[in-house]
Design a protein around this motif. Structure first.
Motif, mmCIF file in Angstrom:
data_model
loop_
_atom_site.group_PDB
_atom_site.id
_atom_site.type_symbol
_atom_site.label_atom_id
_atom_site.label_comp_id
_atom_site.label_asym_id
_atom_site.label_seq_id
_atom_site.Cartn_x
_atom_site.Cartn_y
_atom_site.Cartn_z
ATOM 1 N N VAL A 52 -46.389 -31.920 12.607
ATOM 2 C CA VAL A 52 -45.129 -31.885 13.350
ATOM 3 C C VAL A 52 -44.290 -30.692 12.914
ATOM 4 N N ALA A 53 -44.022 -30.576 11.625
ATOM 5 C CA ALA A 53 -43.234 -29.444 11.131
ATOM 6 C C ALA A 53 -43.970 -28.128 11.337
ATOM 7 N N HIS A 54 -45.298 -28.166 11.214
ATOM 8 C CA HIS A 54 -46.105 -26.959 11.400
ATOM 9 C C HIS A 54 -45.910 -26.401 12.806
ATOM 10 N N GLU A 55 -46.029 -27.257 13.815
ATOM 11 C CA GLU A 55 -45.862 -26.787 15.192
ATOM 12 C C GLU A 55 -44.413 -26.414 15.485
ATOM 13 N N GLN A 56 -43.480 -27.185 14.968
ATOM 14 C CA GLN A 56 -42.075 -26.862 15.203
ATOM 15 C C GLN A 56 -41.731 -25.478 14.645
ATOM 16 N N ARG A 57 -42.392 -25.098 13.557
ATOM 17 C CA ARG A 57 -42.116 -23.789 12.950
ATOM 18 C C ARG A 57 -42.837 -22.657 13.659
ATOM 19 N N TRP A 58 -44.133 -22.845 13.953
ATOM 20 C CA TRP A 58 -44.946 -21.707 14.374
ATOM 21 C C TRP A 58 -45.070 -21.527 15.882
ATOM 22 N N LEU A 59 -44.954 -22.589 16.660
ATOM 23 C CA LEU A 59 -45.071 -22.416 18.108
ATOM 24 C C LEU A 59 -44.008 -21.481 18.691
ATOM 25 N N PRO A 60 -42.747 -21.563 18.265
ATOM 26 C CA PRO A 60 -41.766 -20.612 18.814
ATOM 27 C C PRO A 60 -42.086 -19.160 18.481
ATOM 28 N N ARG A 61 -42.820 -18.924 17.391
ATOM 29 C CA ARG A 61 -43.208 -17.555 17.045
ATOM 30 C C ARG A 61 -44.443 -17.115 17.823
ATOM 31 N N LEU A 62 -45.438 -17.997 17.920
ATOM 32 C CA LEU A 62 -46.707 -17.611 18.538
ATOM 33 C C LEU A 62 -46.664 -17.660 20.061
ATOM 34 N N GLY A 63 -46.060 -18.708 20.612
ATOM 35 C CA GLY A 63 -46.110 -18.949 22.041
ATOM 36 C C GLY A 63 -45.692 -17.770 22.911
ATOM 37 N N PRO A 64 -44.547 -17.143 22.640
ATOM 38 C CA PRO A 64 -44.104 -16.043 23.511
ATOM 39 C C PRO A 64 -45.023 -14.825 23.485
ATOM 40 N N LEU A 65 -45.910 -14.739 22.505
ATOM 41 C CA LEU A 65 -46.795 -13.579 22.379
ATOM 42 C C LEU A 65 -48.164 -13.811 23.010
ATOM 43 N N LEU A 66 -48.392 -15.000 23.551
ATOM 44 C CA LEU A 66 -49.711 -15.349 24.072
ATOM 45 C C LEU A 66 -49.745 -15.265 25.598
ATOM 46 N N PRO A 67 -50.936 -15.055 26.179
ATOM 47 C CA PRO A 67 -51.018 -14.792 27.624
ATOM 48 C C PRO A 67 -50.995 -16.031 28.503
#
Length: 298
Positions: free
Chosen positions: A67-82
Motif C-alpha cells: 500500500v505505502a509502496h504504491e502510494q509513494r512510487w505510482l505518482p512518480r512512475l505513472g506520468p512517465l509511462l506510455p
C-alpha cells in the motif's frame, strides 16, 4: 471471483465493510455503491466504488507494505509511462474492524487478456515492449530494490522445491534441464533498472486490441529488469514473441534470464495455487508447456 483463502492470515472483506471504511474516512464518496470485483489476484481484494473509483485492500499481512509502496512510487512512475497506471486518490487507514492501510484509485477501463486468446498479439506485443522499454529508462536513483530483480540463482532453492512437489504432474526431468540452462545464462551486466516485476495477464488491461493500462505495482523496483520478459510466455503466443523482444531490445543472455524467471515463477505458483486459484494454476501450466514446446523447437 476468488474468495477462497490462499494464504495464512487472510481476513474476510466484503462490501459492507468497504462501505463503512469509505463512510468514515471519505464521506464525500459515502453514497456511492460498492461492488466486489472478480479477480484472480492473490494479494488484494478489489471493490468498484461508483463508476469512477476502485478500492484496493490487502488480503493478508504480507500485502500490507504494498500500500505505502504504491502510494509513494505510482505518482512518480505513472506520468512517465506510455499507458495508464493506477492513480492513487485516497490513502485509507486501519478502521471499522479492518487492521491495515488501504487505497482508493481512479477506475481504469479495460479487460484482462487471456493467454492463448489474444486478439491482436503482435500489436499487443509491441505495446508491452514499449511499456517495458520506457519503464527501464526511468531514473533508478533512490528506487527500491526489486525482490524479483535478483540473480536467478537466488531462486534455485524454492524452484527445485517446487519441482519436487510436481513430480508425476509435469515432466520434471525436462523442466529441470531447462531451469539449469537458465541458471547458466550470464548475469545482468549493467546498472539496475526499473521493472514492474509482475507483468502477468491479471495485471494487464487491454481495449481495442491494444494495451490500455498496467496495474499492480506492488513488486515494482530496481534490479535486473529481465524479469519483465515473463509476459512473453505467460501471455503472448510464440508468433508474437519476436515482436516483443525487438521492442524491448533484449539480447540472448537477457532473453534466457527472462525465460528462466517465467519458468521459476510458474513452477513455484503451480503447486501453491493448484486448488486455491485455478486460474493462476492454469496459467502456470500454460507457461511451462510453452517453454517446453519452445525448447523442443530449437
Amino acid at each position: 471471483m476468488n474468495t477462497v483463502e490462499m494464504r495464512e492470515g487472510e481476513i474476510g472483506i466484503d462490501p459492507p465493510l468497504v462501505g463503512r471504511l469509505i463512510a468514515r474516512q471519505f464521506p464525500a464518496w459515502a453514497a456511492l455503491p460498492v461492488r466486489r470485483l472478480d479477480s484472480t489476484g492473490t494479494e488484494n481484494a478489489m471493490f468498484r466504488l461508483g463508476t469512477e473509483l476502485v478500492v484496493r485492500l490487502p488480503r493478508h499481512p504480507g500485502a500490507v507494505a504494498d500500500v505505502a509502496h504504491e502510494q509513494r512510487w505510482l505518482p512518480r512512475l505513472g506520468p512517465l509511462l506510455p499507458v495508464a497506471t493506477p492513480e492513487p486518490l485516497g490513502h485509507g487507514e486501519p478502521d471499522a474492524g479492518f487492521p491495515w492501510p488501504w487505497s482508493v484509485y481512479r477506475w481504469l477501463d479495460g479487460r484482462n487478456p487471456v493467454a492463448g486468446a489474444v486478439a491482436e498479439p503482435e500489436r499487443l506485443a509491441e505495446d508491452l515492449g514499449g511499456f517495458v522499454s520506457r519503464l527501464r529508462r526511468i531514473d533508478p536513483h533512490g528506487g527500491p530494490a526489486a525482490a524479483r530483480g535478483v540473480p536467478l540463482s537466488a531462486r534455485d532453492e524454492p524452484t527445485r522445491a517446487a519441482l519436487a512437489q510436481l513430480t508425476g504432474r509435469i515432466d520434471t526431468a525436462a523442466v529441470t534441464a531447462l531451469w539449469e540452462e537458465a541458471l547458466r545464462a550470464p548475469a545482468h551486466p549493467g546498472p539496475p533498472a526499473w521493472a514492474h516485476a509482475d507483468l502477468s495477464p491479471g495485471n494487464v488491461l487491454v481495449g481495442g486490441g491494444r494495451l490500455s493500462a498496467v496495474i499492480d505495482f506492488g513488486c515494482a523496483g530496481v534490479g535486473d529488469p529481465a524479469v519483465d520478459l515473463i509476459v512473453a510466455w505467460n501471455l503472448l503466443p510464440r508468433t508474437a514473441r519476436d515482436a516483443f523482444r525487438r521492442a524491448v531490445g533484449a539480447g540472448d543472455a537477457e532473453w534466457a534470464r527472462g525465460r528462466g524467471w517465467a519458468l521459476s515463477i510458474s513452477l513455484i505458483q503451480l503447486p501453491y495455487y493448484w486448488h486455491s486459484n485455478p486460474a493462476l494454476a492454469e496459467n502456470s501450466r500454460h507457461v511451462i508447456a510453452e517453454i517446453l514446446a519452445e525448447a523442443g523447437a530449437r
